[in-house]
Design an enzyme around this catalytic site. Structure first.
Site, PDB file in Angstrom:
ATOM      1  N   TRP A  73       1.044  -1.061  -0.114  1.00  5.86           N
ATOM      2  CA  TRP A  73       0.037   0.021   0.074  1.00  5.86           C
ATOM      3  C   TRP A  73       1.017   1.272  -0.265  1.00  5.86           C
ATOM      4  O   TRP A  73       1.740   1.457   1.014  1.00  5.86           O
ATOM      5  CB  TRP A  73      -0.973   0.154   1.165  1.00  5.86           C
ATOM      6  CG  TRP A  73      -1.843   0.964   1.302  1.00  5.86           C
ATOM      7  CD1 TRP A  73      -3.226   1.123   0.673  1.00  5.86           C
ATOM      8  CD2 TRP A  73      -1.867   2.281   1.969  1.00  5.86           C
ATOM      9  NE1 TRP A  73      -3.800   2.292   0.861  1.00  5.86           N
ATOM     10  CE2 TRP A  73      -2.844   3.023   1.699  1.00  5.86           C
ATOM     11  CE3 TRP A  73      -0.755   2.703   2.510  1.00  5.86           C
ATOM     12  CZ2 TRP A  73      -3.017   4.492   1.938  1.00  5.86           C
ATOM     13  CZ3 TRP A  73      -1.210   4.221   3.186  1.00  5.86           C
ATOM     14  CH2 TRP A  73      -1.911   4.910   2.806  1.00  5.86           C
ATOM     15  N   GLU A 482     -21.524   6.009  10.051  1.00  2.70           N
ATOM     16  CA  GLU A 482     -20.956   4.774   9.442  1.00  2.70           C
ATOM     17  C   GLU A 482     -21.528   4.397   8.209  1.00  2.70           C
ATOM     18  O   GLU A 482     -21.054   4.072   7.353  1.00  2.70           O
ATOM     19  CB  GLU A 482     -21.448   3.609  10.709  1.00  2.70           C
ATOM     20  CG  GLU A 482     -21.000   2.217  10.286  1.00  2.70           C
ATOM     21  CD  GLU A 482     -19.764   1.890   9.797  1.00  2.70           C
ATOM     22  OE1 GLU A 482     -18.718   2.764  10.165  1.00  2.70           O
ATOM     23  OE2 GLU A 482     -19.363   0.882   9.326  1.00  2.70           O
TER      24      GLU A 482
END
Ligand code: F6R
Length: 609
Positions: A73, A482
């Site tokens: 990453w 969320e």
């Protein structure tokens, strides 16, 4: 935020490494690579893009007993073949894989360039390969130590050496590294899941540790490079099996797994005490009397875990009447926190490897604070760092977007709130009502999942929208946040969560006929106010989707689309309301053809800060 793996033993190293990388790909997936030793030469294969690209590149007949691998990453240096790991040193005597960030790499790079060493990548990691080679006139162990002594920053690193075909050297500082001790073979990795089928005995390195690995033996050294003995631990077999179990994506499988994961979070009922209307949490390491001394609770986490903390804080305040705050770990660590004796800190994390949360915990502990963990991954860095806590037992979460870990975190916090509440004001009668309601939750989640097709229809209808609002009040407010996070994360559609009450303080300007507003509304204190907020959106021609447990006809009139969830106790409604939002995000993202399990730019475990 990368995955690293190293192998030494009788098997074909390249196959073991590729299998290990498959397990670690969730840690980063923009490029990958392996390095092996054949005919006294270090060979490197590395490729931009998903692991599948590398697999095509690695020759089938490659045979070597040792090698190292990496799934990346990107932090320093763009996504490219050359920036992919492993990196080889200037004399081609050392190859390394690195997870972490070398803070002082610029000055080290300048120094090495001055010595005539040229660099082939833009990464910080490459300096480590050159430094080790630079010091390699002595034995490799000393060379690694000298190189590490020059480094400021974080690392999980594994090095292999052209002239030492029977060793790998690993070291850890801030990024995990675990040795799987096999039968005549050794595997080093960022995560025990890379040991699949090879070993269930693990040596967990601590920060500052170094390890010298041979196929049949190993030596661990502490931060002063003094040899120390570390006892192998048996790892949880469950955490080593990953499969989509017939679902199209891990994300969908994990959403559908929630009746089971929530049961596990309740210890299959063993954490509920029906007789006392309370909960039993064995790992807290708190004496009953310690509970009376808790004056404040501070919950620390990031992202979805932070939102679980927001739900938990409200439940703790309602049930236990203990003032509870939620703190963004990345902010807390630089805020010179005021740590008080009677404050209990709770660190929430699925992976247990989130760098921001780990650093915040260390800062609190350094000031003498007591930190417990609400952690999913057994044996992870945070699980080992905290003084006790509650394992969420959600099972391995593979998809980058967190779903079942979120509900398991809320469940663990609810059990804690019930336990604390029963020691304070919650009467046994209400405790018993809650215990019963909790044990009914998995079946209610299943009822929602059985109607997933209804959410799919709603998702497809709105999937062309370029922006969504998520609005709720009270316990459902974090669920709105969320819901918005989930949607933006996997569909790349802009989404924001707001308190419904905050709507007219600014966000209302965003409402138009093209911007759907998703309201999460539960019966209770704030119900009527939420209806007024819907009216405000309707008056601006905004489309309204409602997730509710209410059969009130006014909702059906106001909403363009609605989904009804089963009813439960008010404090448990977030556990039910989030399920349709997870499904909504999944179906929208899938409809748009997104890579739902591995969305762009992200990684499962954020191990750099
Ligand atoms: C979102 C998500 C992240 C994580 C956050 C913390 O779906 O997964 O926001 O919740 O990075 O990760 P953990 O829980 O591993 O500390």
């Amino acid at each position: 935020m990368c995955g690293i793996v190293g192998y030494l033993g009788p098997r074909k190293a390249s196959s073991v490494l590729l299998q290990g990388l498959r397990q670690l790909e969730y840690r980063g997936y923009d490029s990958s690579g392996i390095s092996i030793l054949t005919n006294k030469k270090i060979k490197i294969y590395k490729k931009e893009g998903k692991l599948a690209n590398l697999i095509q590149e690695v020759p089938e007949k490659l045979n070597s007993p040792l090698g190292i691998g990496h799934t990346r990453w990107a932090t320093h240096g763009g996504v490219s073949d050359t920036n992919a790991h492993p990196h080889i040193s200037y004399k081609e005597r050392v190859a390394i894989v690195h997870n972490g960030i070398i803070d002082n790499f610029t000055s080290l790079k300048e120094e090495l360039i001055e010595k005539g060493i040229s660099f082939s990548s833009d990464t910080d990691s490459e300096v480590l390969a050159h430094l080790i080679d630079y010091y390699l006139d002595e034995d490799p162990e000393v060379a690694v130590q000298k190189a590490l002594d020059r480094i400021d920053g974080t690392y999980g690193v594994i090095a292999l050496f052209k002239d030492y075909p029977d060793i790998l050297i690993g070291a850890r500082n801030g990024s995990p590294l675990i040795l799987g001790v096999g039968d005549g073979e050794s595997i080093l990795a960022s995560d025990a899941s890379a040991f699949i089928g090879l070993s269930r005995q693990a040596i967990y390195l601590d920060d500052g540790d170094m390890i010298v690995v041979k196929a049949k033996e190993y030596k661990t050294l502490d931060r002063h490079y003094k040899e120390v003995f570390k006892q192998p631990e048996t790892i949880d077999a469950q955490s080593t099996t990953i499969s989509k179990e017939g679902f199209d994506h891990f994300l969908l499988k994990e959403i559908f797994e929630q009746p089971r994961s929530l049961s596990r979070a309740m210890g299959e009922g063993g954490r509920l005490q029906a007789e006392f209307g309370s909960a039993k949490l064995g790992g807290l390491n708190l004496d009953t009397r310690d509970f009376f001394d808790i004056e404040n609770i501070h919950i620390i986490g990031m992202g979805t875990a932070y939102y679980a903390g927001m739900v938990g804080s409200q439940i703790i305040e309602r049930l236990a009447r203990i003032p509870t705050q939620v703190l963004d770990a990345s902010e807390l660590r630089f805020s010179n926190p005021i740590v008080k004796k009677n404050t209990l800190y709770l660190a929430i994390s699925q992976s247990g490897e989130t760098a921001d949360t780990i650093t915040a915990v260390k800062e609190i502990q350094n000031k003498g604070g007591r930190v417990l963990g609400i952690i999913n991954v057994v044996g992870s860095t945070l699980a080992r760092l905290t003084e006790g806590g509650v394992y969420t037992h959600g099972g391995q979460e593979v998809s980058v977007a967190s779903t079942k870990a979120f509900t398991a975190q809320i469940m663990a916090l609810t059990l804690l709130a019930l336990l604390l509440g029963r020691k304070k004001d919650v009467p046994i009668s209400y405790g018993k009502i809650l215990v019963k309601a909790l044990s009914d939750i998995p079946a209610k989640v299943q009822q929602i999942l059985d109607q997933a097709h209804k959410i799919k229809q709603i998702a497809e209808k709105y999937s062309s929208a370029s922006s969504f609002l998520f609005l709720a009040r009270g316990l459902n407010y974090p669920i709105a946040l969320e819901g918005a996070l989930k949607l933006k994360e996997i569909s790349y559609i802009h989404a924001e969560g707001f308190s419904s009450g905050g709507l007219k303080h600014g966000p209302l300007a965003l409402v138009d006929e093209k911007t759907p507003s998703v309201f999460i509304v539960s019966e209770g204190e704030t119900f009527e106010k939420s209806l007024s907020n819907m009216q405000e959106v309707k008056a601006r021609k905004g489309k309204i989707i409602v997730i509710t447990d209410s059969q009130d006809n006014r909702i059906k009139t106001l909403a363009d689309d609605y989904f009804i969830v089963p009813q439960s106790e008010e404090v448990l409604m977030p556990l039910l309301n989030v399920i349709p939002l997870q499904l909504l995000s999944y179906y929208i993202a899938n409809h748009l053809g997104r890579d739902v399990d591995q969305p762009r730019n992200l990684a499962k475990s954020v191990t750099t800060d």
